[in-house]
Design an enzyme around this catalytic site. Structure first.
Site, PDB file in Angstrom:
ATOM      1  CE  LYS A  48       6.570 -99.274 -44.631  1.00  0.00           C
ATOM      2  NZ  LYS A  48       5.486 -98.431 -45.800  1.00  0.00           N
TER       3      LYS A  48
HETATM    4  C1  LIG Z   1       5.157 -96.859 -38.043  1.00  0.00           C
HETATM    5  C2  LIG Z   1       4.748 -96.731 -39.263  1.00  0.00           C
HETATM    6  N1  LIG Z   1       3.555 -97.123 -38.603  1.00  0.00           N
HETATM    7  C3  LIG Z   1       2.767 -96.964 -39.437  1.00  0.00           C
HETATM    8  C4  LIG Z   1       3.148 -96.789 -41.377  1.00  0.00           C
HETATM    9  C5  LIG Z   1       2.120 -97.254 -42.525  1.00  0.00           C
HETATM   10  O1  LIG Z   1       2.192 -98.354 -43.260  1.00  0.00           O
HETATM   11  P1  LIG Z   1       1.978 -98.505 -44.698  1.00  0.00           P
HETATM   12  O2  LIG Z   1       3.190 -97.616 -45.638  1.00  0.00           O
HETATM   13  O3  LIG Z   1       2.170 -99.984 -45.164  1.00  0.00           O
HETATM   14  O4  LIG Z   1       0.694 -97.952 -44.775  1.00  0.00           O
HETATM   15  C6  LIG Z   1       4.879 -97.206 -41.342  1.00  0.00           C
HETATM   16  C7  LIG Z   1       4.962 -96.442 -42.154  1.00  0.00           C
HETATM   17  O5  LIG Z   1       6.167 -96.218 -43.102  1.00  0.00           O
HETATM   18  C8  LIG Z   1       5.295 -96.769 -41.035  1.00  0.00           C
HETATM   19  O6  LIG Z   1       6.708 -96.194 -40.538  1.00  0.00           O
END
Ligand SMILES: Cc1ncc(COP(=O)(O)O)c(C=O)c1O
Length: 321
Positions: A48
């Site tokens: 992120k």
């Molecule tokens: C640990 C984790 N996995 C997966 C995701 C999902 O990613 P995306 O928001 O790009 O779909 C997030 C999003 O906050 C996350 O923090």
């Protein structure tokens, strides 16, 4: 000797360019391969950081973020950590709004990086570690209230195109370069959908035959058109039972895979023990899904996944009990 310096002007410039590692032990004896992009190498220990930088720098460029304006965001912890370090380094106050259902170390990390952390109680009956779409709606309401109260800039990861653009411009092309384009498939556990949307767009532009699969929790596979029978799964960071994710283009989805809590947890443990990759629940979900593809629809192929964040963010949970 001609020595040139290699020093970055700030930690924001250390975001991205993460390693891509082949999971040779977990896939031993299987045809094909899984390539894991280790996003916990980012300064905030998750993918992120990339979108935090993109959203803030896009907003600086188009004037929608004023110097010194307060930045506000709904977060499961990782986006908030990315924004805390980007805002801290660039001089914007930052308010992170998070459900109490997310692990405590996330709130502590954001606060340590200078964020003001607002924790929102879960719905009655909600369990720590199991953040539902309903819990997230409460966090959204509180984030909107704070934006109004402080005349803040809302990063808005679920709707801001900069989220997907960070992965379209960087994460996806890095994987293509690192694998020399030898890639057949990609699967991704979806929260906002930004990673899936951006990587899928980059892969399809490079080679339309690369198949892209959405990963969802079993019992909350609403994008696959199923009812949310178990919205309180344990795969933190996504699977919020939101049937509409504005960033994802339906034409980029080649299929859906479901992963149970146990499958995600078991694979996170295997990643740590067998590959030395210390990652959270959703990274376990991505690799568990890639294993299903390798045994089925993508037999013998080359599959890329993101290792979304570090297991350091889950040490207060039972992930490794
Ligand atoms: C640990 C984790 N996995 C997966 C995701 C999902 O990613 P995306 O928001 O790009 O779909 C997030 C999003 O906050 C996350 O923090």
């Amino acid at each position: 000797m001609n020595r040139s310096e290699n020093i970055l002007p700030s930690v924001v410039d250390a975001i991205g360019a993460t390693p891509l590692v082949q999971l040779n032990r977990i896939t031993r004896g299987m045809p094909g391969r899984i390539l894991a992009k280790l996003e916990y190498f980012n300064p905030g220990l998750s993918k992120k950081d990339r979108i935090a930088r993109q959203i803030i720098e896009d907003a600086e460029a188009d004037g929608s973020l004023r110097p010194g304006q307060t930045v506000v965001e709904l977060t499961s912890g990782n986006m908030g950590t990315g924004l805390a370090l980007v805002c801290g380094s660039k001089g914007y106050p930052f308010v992170a709004v998070m459900s109490r259902g997310n692990s405590a170390e996330r709130a502590r990390m954001m606060a340590a990086l200078g964020a003001e952390v607002v924790l929102v109680a879960q719905l009655p009956g909600g369990k720590p570690g199991q953040v539902s779409g309903g819990d997230l709606d409460l966090v959204e309401q509180e984030a909107q209230r704070i934006v109004r109260e402080r005349d803040g800039f809302r990063a808005d990861q679920f709707n801001n195109a900069g989220n997907a653009r960070a992965h379209f411009l960087h994460t996806g092309p890095e994987i293509i370069r690192q694998s020399a384009g030898r890639l057949d498939a990609f699967c991704d556990f979806v929260g906002s959908g930004g990673s899936f949307a951006g990587c899928a767009a980059a892969f399809k532009q490079y080679k339309p035959a690369i198949r892209c699969f959405v990963v969802e929790p079993a019992g909350a596979a609403v994008l696959a058109g199923e009812p949310a029978s178990n919205p309180q799964h344990r795969i933190q960071g996504g699977g919020y039972s939101r049937p509409q994710l504005p960033l994802i283009k339906p034409e980029h989805i080649d299929g859906y895979i479901q992963v149970t809590d146990d499958e995600a947890t078991h694979m996170a443990r295997r990643l740590a023990r067998e590959e030395g990759i210390f990652a959270g629940f959703s990274s376990g979900a991505n690799v568990a899904a890639a294993m299903k593809l390798l045994e089925g629809r993508c037999r013998g192929q080359s599959i890329a996944v993101l290792i979304n964040d570090s297991a350091l963010k889950y040490l207060s949970t039972d992930l490794f009990d």
